[in-house]
Scaffold this active site. Structure first.
Site, PDB file in Angstrom:
ATOM      1  N   ASP A 126       2.135  -3.153   8.252  1.00 59.99           N
ATOM      2  CA  ASP A 126       2.059  -1.682   8.289  1.00 59.99           C
ATOM      3  C   ASP A 126       0.739  -1.199   8.889  1.00 59.99           C
ATOM      4  OD1 ASP A 126       4.534  -1.169   7.287  1.00 59.99           O
ATOM      5  OD2 ASP A 126       3.887  -0.402   5.348  1.00 59.99           O
ATOM      6  N   ASP A 279       5.410  -3.050  -8.396  1.00 58.09           N
ATOM      7  CA  ASP A 279       5.674  -4.354  -9.008  1.00 58.09           C
ATOM      8  C   ASP A 279       6.048  -4.214 -10.484  1.00 58.09           C
ATOM      9  OD1 ASP A 279       3.151  -3.428  -9.680  1.00 58.09           O
ATOM     10  OD2 ASP A 279       2.076  -5.103  -8.780  1.00 58.09           O
TER      11      ASP A 279
END
Length: 524
Positions: A126, A279
């Site tokens: 990214d 997460d």
């Protein structure tokens, strides 16, 4: 005249105290903090006992799950049909402008021992810096020329940050052929036998969704701040993760150095970007679906600690704010869930979220940096010795037991953590109230090979804040001034004798307020 003005300040404060305007509110704050302290020490004691029991049980019967060694995979240079026991594994490496470390993670992932036709390395870049993107792409092409199955993937936007990148990566056709996915951040370097050690747990235990391994740190000794971080993270892995895994209660995915079962990710709704702890979000949802997690502390993966104070502040804000925000978003979903036991619900709501993610950061700052110093100026308010001395001593001892090699650093750890509690409390409140900063995402700065070269510095490296005004932290300096006033009042006029601790804490806030912590980095 000046003397008269300065002497009127203690007199005015004394008058306010005598008028009863301060003591009742402060007394209520003291008992609220004591109640929270009792919850915190009880939780720490419970986790400590569970982790010690886990360590003892592991010596007797391993991790309690079936594990069998895997057959040697075919040689890379002489490909042969892989045995049926080797499933397709996707290795995802999300990165963002990781010029310093991209080679380390990509090289380590490409060196993993696994049949070459049963593994795909996926680099999710990214980066917004064209130069860095070109470097990463060239690195991937170089490994591809060595017959490594590596894919270089980019997006035209950073929507969802890391969660968005991982989600997009799973959408590719080749990724959907994989049964398991290993995830490594850009600064993580797994050993070549990582998959051979972790995959048997997933292959022989179909209820396990995640195998989480332990982090170890290549730069923990570059400065005092990194050594303190190592102490806190070692406690996290040795106690929090170990106890959660052993009790089959819950522990969070650390975002890296773990292997997921793809079907568990899909069943749980995939990656979501609604918080900065994607997460933990996935782990909570998978747990509510009845999946089990296993923490394997014997398997360690090299990584890097943030070595500058600013980078560490950003990291802690993201972790603390994201967890509190997830608590806000998922509390009702946990309460109403019908697929897990009341024990797991209680552990998630009370232990994991309420005590550790909300109470801990708020209490640490409020009690040790605000209430205790203020009570030094109010003779009518006395803090019981069990709350003032016994509880913090017990918590410190429980941490020291799991960090025997760092006992000499415990005083520094206490003072440093109390300063960081100011940022964690602000982040926790931001997440709970879902303020504008709740979804701030700043990638943790890394230095890579500079760890070995340029960061060989003393324990406390001055950062020359006069050369970089942005390294002066006003909130810390304001707290230092407040603490100095409280300590001086107690020293001259008070009778509590708290001033020794308060002076030390004031020094800690001052040192960190002027940026004399961490390692030196170029001025921006």
């Amino acid at each position: 005249m000046a003397s008269s003005s300065s002497s009127s300040l203690p007199a005015a404060w004394a008058a306010a105290v005598r008028a009863g305007a301060v003591a009742p509110a402060l007394r209520a704050a003291v008992w609220a903090c004591l109640a929270m302290s009792a919850m915190l020490v009880a939780e720490a004691a419970w986790m400590g006992l569970a982790s010690l029991a886990a360590a003892a049980a592991r010596r007797l019967r391993g991790y309690g799950y079936r594990w069998e060694p895997m057959a040697a995979p075919p040689d890379v240079e002489a490909p042969a049909p892989a045995p049926a026991e080797f499933p397709m594994v996707l290795v995802q490496i999300p990165m963002y402008n990781e010029k310093e470390v991209y080679k380390l993670s990509i090289g380590a992932a490409c060196a993993l021992t696994w049949p070459p036709d049963r593994i795909i390395i996926q680099v999710l870049d990214d980066s917004t810096d064209p130069f860095v993107k070109e470097l990463v792409e060239l690195e991937c092409k170089e490994w591809a020329s060595k017959k490594i199955n590596i894919k270089y993937e980019v997006r035209n936007n950073r929507k969802g940050y890391k969660a968005g990148a991982l989600r997009k990566g799973m959408e590719h056709t080749y990724a959907q052929l994989c049964d398991f996915v290993a995830i490594f951040d850009a600064d993580f370097e797994p050993e070549s036998d990582f998959l051979l050690k972790t995959m048997p747990y997933l292959l022989h235990n179909p209820k396990i969704a995640l195998v989480q391994t332990r982090w170890e740190f290549v730069n923990y000794n570059v400065c005092l701040m990194t050594r303190i971080q190592k102490m806190s993270l070692d406690y996290h892995f040795k106690v929090e993760q170990e106890s959660g895994s052993f009790m089959h209660a819950f522990f969070g995915f650390n975002g890296t150095a773990g292997v997921w079962r793809v079907s568990a990710i899909n069943q749980s709704g995939g990656w979501k970007d609604r918080t900065t702890v994607e997460d933990m979000d996935l782990a909570v949802r998978a747990s509510l679906k009845g999946w089990e997690f296993l923490y394997v502390g014997d398997i360690r993966v090299k990584s890097e600690l943030p070595s500058t104070f600013q980078a560490y502040r950003h990291q802690q804000h993201r972790w603390t704010c994201g967890a509190a925000n997830l608590f806000r978003k998922m509390a009702w979903e946990i309460i109403t869930n019908k697929e897990v036991s009341m024990w797991k619900k209680h552990h998630l709501l009370y232990s994991f979220f309420f005590v550790r993610r909300a109470i801990a950061p708020i209490l640490t700052f409020l009690f040790y940096c605000i209430v205790i110093p203020l009570s030094a100026m109010v003779p009518e308010v006395t803090i019981p010795v069990w709350g003032l001395v016994y509880i913090p001593t017990a918590i410190t001892i429980m941490n020291a037991i799991r960090n025997p090699g760092s006992v000499h650093l415990m005083p520094f750890w206490i003072l440093f953590e109390n300063v960081m509690a100011m940022h964690r409390m602000r982040a926790a409140l931001s997440g709970l109230l879902e303020t504008a900063r709740a979804n701030d995402w700043v990638v943790t700065e890394k230095v890579g090979d500079q760890v070995k070269d340029e960061l060989d510095v003393p324990l406390l490296e001055p950062l020359k804040p006069t050369e970089c005004a942005e390294r002066i932290y006003i909130p810390e300096l304001l707290l230092a001034l407040y603490l100095l006033i409280c300590a001086s009042y107690d020293f001259v006029l008070g009778n509590h004798k708290y001033y020794i601790y308060i002076y030390l804490q004031a020094v800690a806030f001052t040192v960190m307020g002027f940026g004399f912590v961490g390692t030196r980095t170029p001025c921006s």
